[in-house]
Design a protein around this motif. Sequence first.
Motif, mmCIF file in Angstrom:
data_model
loop_
_atom_site.group_PDB
_atom_site.id
_atom_site.type_symbol
_atom_site.label_atom_id
_atom_site.label_comp_id
_atom_site.label_asym_id
_atom_site.label_seq_id
_atom_site.Cartn_x
_atom_site.Cartn_y
_atom_site.Cartn_z
ATOM 1 N N ALA A 35 0.904 -1.299 -0.047
ATOM 2 C CA ALA A 35 -0.124 0.077 -0.137
ATOM 3 C C ALA A 35 0.799 1.118 -0.084
ATOM 4 O O ALA A 35 0.584 2.473 -0.659
ATOM 5 C CB ALA A 35 -0.925 0.041 1.415
ATOM 6 N N GLN A 36 1.971 1.107 0.751
ATOM 7 C CA GLN A 36 2.963 2.357 0.657
ATOM 8 C C GLN A 36 3.619 2.450 -0.659
ATOM 9 O O GLN A 36 3.648 3.649 -1.053
ATOM 10 C CB GLN A 36 4.171 2.050 1.810
ATOM 11 C CG GLN A 36 4.843 3.403 2.180
ATOM 12 C CD GLN A 36 5.828 3.148 3.321
ATOM 13 O OE1 GLN A 36 6.804 3.957 3.118
ATOM 14 N NE2 GLN A 36 5.440 2.500 4.390
ATOM 15 N N VAL A 37 3.812 1.568 -1.418
ATOM 16 C CA VAL A 37 4.521 1.656 -2.626
ATOM 17 C C VAL A 37 3.279 2.287 -3.584
ATOM 18 O O VAL A 37 3.819 3.095 -4.434
ATOM 19 C CB VAL A 37 4.966 0.227 -3.198
ATOM 20 C CG1 VAL A 37 5.233 0.399 -4.653
ATOM 21 C CG2 VAL A 37 6.387 -0.075 -2.628
ATOM 22 N N ALA A 38 2.082 1.696 -3.701
ATOM 23 C CA ALA A 38 1.102 2.135 -4.501
ATOM 24 C C ALA A 38 1.047 3.833 -4.067
ATOM 25 O O ALA A 38 0.742 4.564 -5.126
ATOM 26 C CB ALA A 38 -0.136 1.576 -4.203
ATOM 27 N N ALA A 39 1.056 4.384 -2.745
ATOM 28 C CA ALA A 39 0.656 5.588 -2.558
ATOM 29 C C ALA A 39 1.933 6.401 -2.888
ATOM 30 O O ALA A 39 1.631 7.717 -3.473
ATOM 31 C CB ALA A 39 0.573 5.734 -0.842
ATOM 32 N N ARG A 40 3.141 6.079 -2.910
ATOM 33 C CA ARG A 40 4.443 6.752 -3.426
ATOM 34 C C ARG A 40 4.029 6.711 -4.944
ATOM 35 O O ARG A 40 4.610 7.810 -5.757
ATOM 36 C CB ARG A 40 5.500 6.095 -2.966
ATOM 37 C CG ARG A 40 6.088 6.175 -1.610
ATOM 38 C CD ARG A 40 7.316 5.370 -1.399
ATOM 39 N NE ARG A 40 7.702 5.461 0.207
ATOM 40 C CZ ARG A 40 8.351 6.531 0.611
ATOM 41 N NH1 ARG A 40 8.380 7.426 -0.023
ATOM 42 N NH2 ARG A 40 8.331 6.547 2.037
ATOM 43 N N VAL A 41 3.779 5.949 -5.690
ATOM 44 C CA VAL A 41 3.520 6.006 -7.155
ATOM 45 C C VAL A 41 2.575 6.922 -7.546
ATOM 46 O O VAL A 41 2.795 7.704 -8.386
ATOM 47 C CB VAL A 41 3.224 4.392 -7.634
ATOM 48 C CG1 VAL A 41 3.024 4.591 -9.200
ATOM 49 C CG2 VAL A 41 4.522 3.623 -7.796
ATOM 50 N N ALA A 42 1.530 6.888 -6.728
ATOM 51 C CA ALA A 42 0.413 7.904 -6.997
ATOM 52 C C ALA A 42 0.796 9.370 -6.759
ATOM 53 O O ALA A 42 0.396 10.166 -7.420
ATOM 54 C CB ALA A 42 -0.853 7.602 -6.101
ATOM 55 N N MET A 43 1.617 9.335 -5.612
ATOM 56 C CA MET A 43 1.949 10.790 -5.177
ATOM 57 C C MET A 43 3.087 11.118 -6.489
ATOM 58 O O MET A 43 2.913 12.285 -6.906
ATOM 59 C CB MET A 43 2.628 10.816 -3.989
ATOM 60 C CG MET A 43 1.762 10.562 -2.727
ATOM 61 S SD MET A 43 0.892 11.753 -2.254
ATOM 62 C CE MET A 43 1.904 12.904 -1.453
ATOM 63 N N ALA A 44 4.010 10.458 -6.957
ATOM 64 C CA ALA A 44 4.868 10.715 -7.805
ATOM 65 C C ALA A 44 4.197 11.328 -9.055
ATOM 66 O O ALA A 44 4.517 11.930 -9.936
ATOM 67 C CB ALA A 44 5.930 9.744 -8.151
ATOM 68 N N ALA A 45 3.060 10.324 -9.367
ATOM 69 C CA ALA A 45 2.450 10.911 -10.761
ATOM 70 C C ALA A 45 1.522 12.182 -10.719
ATOM 71 O O ALA A 45 1.611 12.792 -11.691
ATOM 72 C CB ALA A 45 1.558 9.523 -11.073
ATOM 73 N N THR A 46 1.375 12.751 -9.518
ATOM 74 C CA THR A 46 0.734 13.959 -9.366
ATOM 75 C C THR A 46 2.133 15.030 -9.162
ATOM 76 O O THR A 46 1.625 16.059 -8.850
ATOM 77 C CB THR A 46 -0.045 14.253 -8.205
ATOM 78 O OG1 THR A 46 0.434 13.693 -6.938
ATOM 79 C CG2 THR A 46 -1.238 13.152 -8.590
#
Length: 132
Positions: free
Chosen positions: A55-66
């Motif tokens: 979940a943390q990796v997914a959050a980091r990817v989503a944050m980086a995408a924005t």
Amino acid sequence: AMQVVMWSLLIAGWALGWWPFVWWARRKRRRAREVIRDGAMCAAVVATSKTDRMAQVAARVAMAATGQSMGGVHWERVEFDHDGIGYAGVAPFDRRPPNGTPTQVLFKPGAKYALAFSPSGHAFVTKAHRRS
């Protein structure tokens, strides 16, 4: 006379605009004081699961995408007991300790938040919930 009325309305509007913030800040401080004054220091352990890490990796990817960054924050699950009841919370630690690392949580039953202490000694806010 009209200028005095306009200034009075402007000042009243400014004061009314700040009132909700002042009310919110006082309520937050009161709740924090209750945890610090009445809370119990509980022995805790870092127990971050693979699901938590994913979940943390997914959050980091989503944050980086924005275009945003989580800035070195590591979300770690801490588990502890208070009066025979198991609790867990996720805290934004400054470092990633291995699972099983002992730590502490300042906890008060019924409080919305608790303070989880990272192994480095820094305190981080966590929302503790009962473990199932």
